[in-house]
Write a protein that holds these residues in place. Structure first.
Motif, PDB file in Angstrom:
ATOM      1  N   ASP A   1       0.812  -1.218   0.000  1.00 12.38           N
ATOM      2  CA  ASP A   1       0.000   0.000   0.000  1.00 12.38           C
ATOM      3  C   ASP A   1       0.848   1.271   0.000  1.00 12.38           C
ATOM      4  O   ASP A   1       0.365   2.348   0.289  1.00 12.38           O
ATOM      5  N   THR A   2       2.120   1.139  -0.348  1.00  9.19           N
ATOM      6  CA  THR A   2       2.996   2.303  -0.435  1.00  9.19           C
ATOM      7  C   THR A   2       3.274   2.642  -1.891  1.00  9.19           C
ATOM      8  O   THR A   2       3.074   1.823  -2.781  1.00  9.19           O
ATOM      9  N   HIS A   3       3.733   3.839  -2.114  1.00  4.00           N
ATOM     10  CA  HIS A   3       4.150   4.272  -3.450  1.00  4.00           C
ATOM     11  C   HIS A   3       5.595   4.755  -3.312  1.00  4.00           C
ATOM     12  O   HIS A   3       5.840   5.906  -2.961  1.00  4.00           O
ATOM     13  N   PRO A   4       6.559   3.864  -3.560  1.00  8.61           N
ATOM     14  CA  PRO A   4       7.956   4.250  -3.355  1.00  8.61           C
ATOM     15  C   PRO A   4       8.414   5.291  -4.374  1.00  8.61           C
ATOM     16  O   PRO A   4       7.987   5.277  -5.529  1.00  8.61           O
ATOM     17  N   ALA A   5       9.280   6.171  -3.922  1.00 13.96           N
ATOM     18  CA  ALA A   5       9.881   7.143  -4.832  1.00 13.96           C
ATOM     19  C   ALA A   5      10.725   6.386  -5.857  1.00 13.96           C
ATOM     20  O   ALA A   5      11.349   5.373  -5.523  1.00 13.96           O
ATOM     21  N   PRO A   6      10.754   6.836  -7.100  1.00 15.49           N
ATOM     22  CA  PRO A   6      11.597   6.171  -8.108  1.00 15.49           C
ATOM     23  C   PRO A   6      13.053   6.052  -7.662  1.00 15.49           C
ATOM     24  O   PRO A   6      13.743   5.105  -8.017  1.00 15.49           O
ATOM     25  N   SER A   7      13.508   6.986  -6.847  1.00 11.95           N
ATOM     26  CA  SER A   7      14.906   7.014  -6.393  1.00 11.95           C
ATOM     27  C   SER A   7      15.132   6.221  -5.110  1.00 11.95           C
ATOM     28  O   SER A   7      16.193   6.352  -4.485  1.00 11.95           O
ATOM     29  N   LEU A   8      14.192   5.378  -4.694  1.00 15.57           N
ATOM     30  CA  LEU A   8      14.279   4.665  -3.419  1.00 15.57           C
ATOM     31  C   LEU A   8      15.633   3.981  -3.218  1.00 15.57           C
ATOM     32  O   LEU A   8      16.272   4.146  -2.187  1.00 15.57           O
ATOM     33  N   LEU A   9      16.083   3.229  -4.202  1.00  8.76           N
ATOM     34  CA  LEU A   9      17.332   2.479  -4.021  1.00  8.76           C
ATOM     35  C   LEU A   9      18.543   3.394  -3.957  1.00  8.76           C
ATOM     36  O   LEU A   9      19.450   3.178  -3.150  1.00  8.76           O
ATOM     37  N   ALA A  10      18.558   4.415  -4.783  1.00 12.86           N
ATOM     38  CA  ALA A  10      19.663   5.383  -4.713  1.00 12.86           C
ATOM     39  C   ALA A  10      19.633   6.109  -3.367  1.00 12.86           C
ATOM     40  O   ALA A  10      20.692   6.343  -2.765  1.00 12.86           O
ATOM     41  N   ASP A  11      18.438   6.427  -2.889  1.00 14.77           N
ATOM     42  CA  ASP A  11      18.326   7.107  -1.595  1.00 14.77           C
ATOM     43  C   ASP A  11      18.840   6.237  -0.449  1.00 14.77           C
ATOM     44  O   ASP A  11      19.483   6.734   0.477  1.00 14.77           O
TER      45      ASP A  11
ATOM     46  N   VAL B   1      21.473  -3.543   8.626  1.00 10.85           N
ATOM     47  CA  VAL B   1      20.099  -3.081   8.426  1.00 10.85           C
ATOM     48  C   VAL B   1      20.104  -1.597   8.071  1.00 10.85           C
ATOM     49  O   VAL B   1      20.824  -0.808   8.689  1.00 10.85           O
ATOM     50  N   LEU B   2      19.300  -1.240   7.074  1.00 13.78           N
ATOM     51  CA  LEU B   2      19.072   0.157   6.722  1.00 13.78           C
ATOM     52  C   LEU B   2      17.586   0.433   6.914  1.00 13.78           C
ATOM     53  O   LEU B   2      16.753  -0.453   6.733  1.00 13.78           O
ATOM     54  N   ALA B   3      17.235   1.663   7.231  1.00 13.10           N
ATOM     55  CA  ALA B   3      15.820   2.031   7.356  1.00 13.10           C
ATOM     56  C   ALA B   3      15.602   3.366   6.683  1.00 13.10           C
ATOM     57  O   ALA B   3      16.439   4.262   6.785  1.00 13.10           O
ATOM     58  N   GLY B   4      14.514   3.488   5.982  1.00  6.31           N
ATOM     59  CA  GLY B   4      14.170   4.737   5.326  1.00  6.31           C
ATOM     60  C   GLY B   4      13.006   5.412   6.022  1.00  6.31           C
ATOM     61  O   GLY B   4      12.372   4.834   6.904  1.00  6.31           O
ATOM     62  N   ALA B   5      12.730   6.615   5.621  1.00  2.46           N
ATOM     63  CA  ALA B   5      11.625   7.372   6.205  1.00  2.46           C
ATOM     64  C   ALA B   5      10.324   7.018   5.509  1.00  2.46           C
ATOM     65  O   ALA B   5      10.306   6.592   4.359  1.00  2.46           O
ATOM     66  N   ILE B   6       9.245   7.174   6.227  1.00  2.00           N
ATOM     67  CA  ILE B   6       7.908   6.983   5.680  1.00  2.00           C
ATOM     68  C   ILE B   6       7.170   8.303   5.805  1.00  2.00           C
ATOM     69  O   ILE B   6       7.136   8.907   6.879  1.00  2.00           O
ATOM     70  N   ARG B   7       6.595   8.736   4.689  1.00  2.00           N
ATOM     71  CA  ARG B   7       5.816   9.973   4.707  1.00  2.00           C
ATOM     72  C   ARG B   7       4.354   9.584   4.572  1.00  2.00           C
ATOM     73  O   ARG B   7       3.929   9.042   3.556  1.00  2.00           O
ATOM     74  N   ASP B   8       3.583   9.847   5.616  1.00  5.97           N
ATOM     75  CA  ASP B   8       2.166   9.506   5.625  1.00  5.97           C
ATOM     76  C   ASP B   8       1.404  10.612   4.881  1.00  5.97           C
ATOM     77  O   ASP B   8       1.617  11.786   5.131  1.00  5.97           O
ATOM     78  N   VAL B   9       0.560  10.204   3.946  1.00 10.48           N
ATOM     79  CA  VAL B   9      -0.238  11.187   3.196  1.00 10.48           C
ATOM     80  C   VAL B   9      -1.712  10.933   3.376  1.00 10.48           C
ATOM     81  O   VAL B   9      -2.145   9.852   3.621  1.00 10.48           O
TER      82      VAL B   9
END
Length: 119
Positions: A89-99, A111-119
């Motif tokens: 149910d997420t829409h990852p940014a096209p740059s997710l892997l580069a980010d 382990v790496l963790a990214g941010a989640i932006r709730d919309v």
């Protein structure tokens, strides 16, 4: 995206067909490296669904209907050195892997963790 290890993006899925089509469309926007792959773990019966063209593969899971079970089945089939788990149910940014991988993690990072932006 050279200079980083291959990545397997893993997404468990148990929703209706229309949601799967939206998910596959969103995943097509990901910027992938030459050896990256996207695995969608289908955790429900969808016999009429074929794997889409490109590097997205549908992994049919048989057993428990849970996201963890589906993730584990896809992880077992993954070829990447790194596994990136995202929810359907997420829409990852096209740059997710580069980010996530710029700069690259140190050799002792597990382990790496990214941010989640709730919309």
């Amino acid at each position: 995206m050279s200079g980083r290890p291959p990545v397997s993006v893993i997404v468990p899925f148990a929703g209706p067909r229309g949601h799967l089509e939206r998910l596959l469309s969103a995943l097509e926007e990901l910027t992938l490296g030459e050896h990256d792959e996207v695995l969608v773990a289908l955790n429900r019966a969808m016999p009429e669904i074929a794997s889409p063209p490109g590097r997205t593969q549908l992994i049919r899971t048989i057993g428990l209907r849970s996201p963890g079970f589906a993730r584990n089945r896809a992880a077992a089939a993954a070829r990447g050195e790194w596994l990136v788990f995202i929810d359907a149910d997420t829409h990852p940014a096209p740059s997710l892997l580069a980010d996530l991988f710029t700069p690259g993690p140190s050799a002792d990072t597990a382990v790496l963790a990214g941010a989640i932006r709730d919309v």
